[in-house]
Scaffold this motif. Structure first.
Motif, PDB file in Angstrom:
ATOM      1  N   ALA A 395       0.842  -1.195   0.000  1.00 29.96           N
ATOM      2  CA  ALA A 395       0.000   0.000   0.000  1.00 29.96           C
ATOM      3  C   ALA A 395       0.877   1.244   0.000  1.00 29.96           C
ATOM      4  N   VAL A 396       0.493   2.228  -0.816  1.00 30.28           N
ATOM      5  CA  VAL A 396       1.314   3.424  -0.998  1.00 30.28           C
ATOM      6  C   VAL A 396       0.460   4.669  -0.793  1.00 30.28           C
ATOM      7  N   MET A 397       0.932   5.577   0.059  1.00 31.07           N
ATOM      8  CA  MET A 397       0.316   6.891   0.236  1.00 31.07           C
ATOM      9  C   MET A 397       1.412   7.920   0.409  1.00 31.07           C
ATOM     10  N   THR A 398       1.241   9.063  -0.235  1.00 34.56           N
ATOM     11  CA  THR A 398       2.205  10.145  -0.062  1.00 34.56           C
ATOM     12  C   THR A 398       1.888  10.907   1.219  1.00 34.56           C
ATOM     13  N   ALA A 399       2.822  11.743   1.644  1.00 36.56           N
ATOM     14  CA  ALA A 399       2.617  12.540   2.854  1.00 36.56           C
ATOM     15  C   ALA A 399       1.417  13.469   2.702  1.00 36.56           C
ATOM     16  N   ALA A 400       1.205  14.001   1.493  1.00 38.67           N
ATOM     17  CA  ALA A 400       0.058  14.889   1.271  1.00 38.67           C
ATOM     18  C   ALA A 400      -1.250  14.131   1.433  1.00 38.67           C
ATOM     19  N   GLU A 401      -1.317  12.887   0.957  1.00 39.12           N
ATOM     20  CA  GLU A 401      -2.540  12.090   1.081  1.00 39.12           C
ATOM     21  C   GLU A 401      -2.798  11.719   2.537  1.00 39.12           C
TER      22      GLU A 401
END
Length: 495
Positions: A395-401
């Protein structure tokens, strides 16, 4: 009583002589008296006037440095008893500042010696103007040894105080040959950024080493500048990192928009207008101009010849970062950012132009924990372990998300963390496994399954950009397919 009477008589005689004797003679007598005092006193005196020369036109920078230094000295080391101070304020909204009042003194120490500053203010003869100056008293035996080092220390402290107390600004090239600016008040710092601890420590150490490197860069014969190349997917924190760098070093920011620069000469003109202690930023360098692979395209070269000088070229940008013009001004950082490193010409990235390459990607477990603690607080250890398990599974999420999920639930920490875990879970194969997908090949086709796997593979590498409604579409598709799969299994078993 007789002594007091004689003193009054002497004062009366001096007053009469002052009114009778010419001004030139009085000035000569005053000079002789001061010379006599200098000959018998164990101290040396140095005057620092407010203006240079006889006219109040050219201000004396050293006077301003002394004023700032004594102000800082009074803040850090208030004497007891305190001297008389003068309060002033430039505007109703600004806090009052204070300075040493005229004809009062303040002690200082340097290299084990005791020094005395006195602020003088004399009214000029037949004029309403005042002549202000500082006098410095040093031990006569050591004055030659400590005067220059002490003044160097004083000026350096005053310059640092000026830099740290001034309002920093962010500039943009609103016209082809000039900058416009507004106050820079971005709140990002290295303490508020979601960064890997090792990366944070490295950047802080590198920035501090650069800021203190004046003598080093002079000794090795290099311009006092440094290049940073930040690359990573959208939302990974590249712009926030630039703001944190500027706040850490107390630098101004020049946001250079290359599409507004008509030609190389204008680029040089803008560079010459930048000030020391600043960061020059070109964001999305791969999109600013068609620079990638420019030297390898014959057609591009022909187009350049047709357009003449009305264009910023790769050569002009290279000179901007590492050519002779790059040494105009000192203590500068040059920062390039991009979402796609492979799209940037390698000539821009070699050492000497971009010295530090920083890759910012998906939010890791440590960074996510920091953000949860900062946004909502509380102890959510069990749910954070679940979140980290989904991250390890791809699972991948950026800091902004991550920040967006936490921000819209900042009033309820439990809801925020649960939604964050659910968001990560939804990014694992669209909520299902690859084994179930194999059963859908006959119904949906092998091509769709392969496309879905490719998207997940890109997501694990941090390169895919998710649309806002993508997760919900995947969940609906999963439920539909799961129902079809259940019916087909029941039919096979004769149920």
């Amino acid at each position: 009583m007789e002594l007091l009477s004689q003193m009054w008589s002497l004062l009366g005689l001096l007053t009469v002589l002052q009114n009778i004797l010419p001004a030139q003679l009085l000035s000569l007598l005053h000079s002789l008296w001061e010379s006599l005092q200098d000959a018998i006193t164990p101290y040396s005196y140095f005057d620092i006037p407010e203006f240079l020369g006889s006219s109040a036109i050219n201000p004396n920078d050293l006077y301003r440095h002394v004023h700032l230094y004594l102000f800082h000295h009074l803040l850090l080391h208030p004497p007891s008893p305190p001297p008389r101070l003068t309060l002033s304020s430039s505007s109703p909204s600004s806090p009052p500042s204070f300075s040493l009042s005229p004809n009062h003194s303040l002690h200082d120490t340097f290299a084990g010696h005791r020094l005395l500053w006195t602020h003088h203010s004399d009214s000029l003869h037949d004029s309403l103007e005042e002549r202000r100056f500082f006098s410095l008293r040093l031990p006569k035996r050591h004055s030659h040894a400590i005067l220059l080092p002490y003044l160097s220390h004083l000026s350096s402290s005053a310059r640092n105080l000026t830099i740290t107390s001034r309002d920093r600004r962010i500039f943009t090239n609103s016209s082809p040959n000039s900058w416009s600016s507004v106050p820079f008040r971005h709140p990002a710092t290295f303490q508020t950024l979601a960064l890997n601890p090792n990366l944070r420590s490295f950047l802080l150490s590198d920035l501090d080493s650069f800021a203190a490197g004046r003598e080093f860069y002079t000794r090795v014969g290099r311009p006092w500048k440094r290049g940073y190349f930040l690359h990573g997917p959208p939302g990974s924190g590249k712009s926030s990192l630039i703001a944190a760098m500027a706040n850490h070093l107390q630098y101004d920011v020049y946001d250079l928009e290359l599409t507004r620069v008509p030609h190389n000469s204008a680029l040089k003109s803008l560079l010459l207008q930048t000030t020391p202690r600043s960061i020059i930023v070109i964001e999305d360098i791969d999109c600013s101009l068609q620079l990638a692979g420019e030297r390898c395209s014959k057609k591009r070269k022909a187009d350049d010849d047709d357009e003449g000088w009305e264009r910023v070229t790769l050569s002009g940008l290279l000179n901007f970062t590492d050519g002779l013009w790059s040494c105009c001004g000192e203590e500068k950082l040059i920062v390039f950012t991009t979402n796609y490193k492979g799209e940037v010409d390698k000539a821009l990235l070699r050492p000497g132009r971009m010295d530090v390459h920083v890759q910012l990607g998906a939010c890791g477990g440590h960074e996510m924990r920091e953000m949860v603690e900062r946004y909502v607080g509380g102890d959510w250890e069990e749910m954070m372990e679940v979140a980290e398990r989904w991250m390890r599974n791809g699972a991948v999420m950026t800091a902004a998300e991550v920040g967006e999920v936490l921000l819209r639930n900042k009033g309820d920490g439990e809801v925020a963390v649960k939604e964050l875990v659910g968001e990560l879970e939804g990014r694992i194969n669209g909520g299902c496994s690859e084994e179930l997908e194999e059963e859908w090949v006959g119904e949906e086709g092998e091509e769709e399954v392969m496309v879905g796997r490719e998207k997940r593979r890109r997501g694990r590498n941090g390169c895919a950009v998710r649309e806002a409604s993508c997760m919900w579409e995947k969940r609906v598709r999963f439920l539909t397919r799961l129902g079809s799969f259940t019916k087909s299994e029941s039919g096979r078993r004769g149920v």
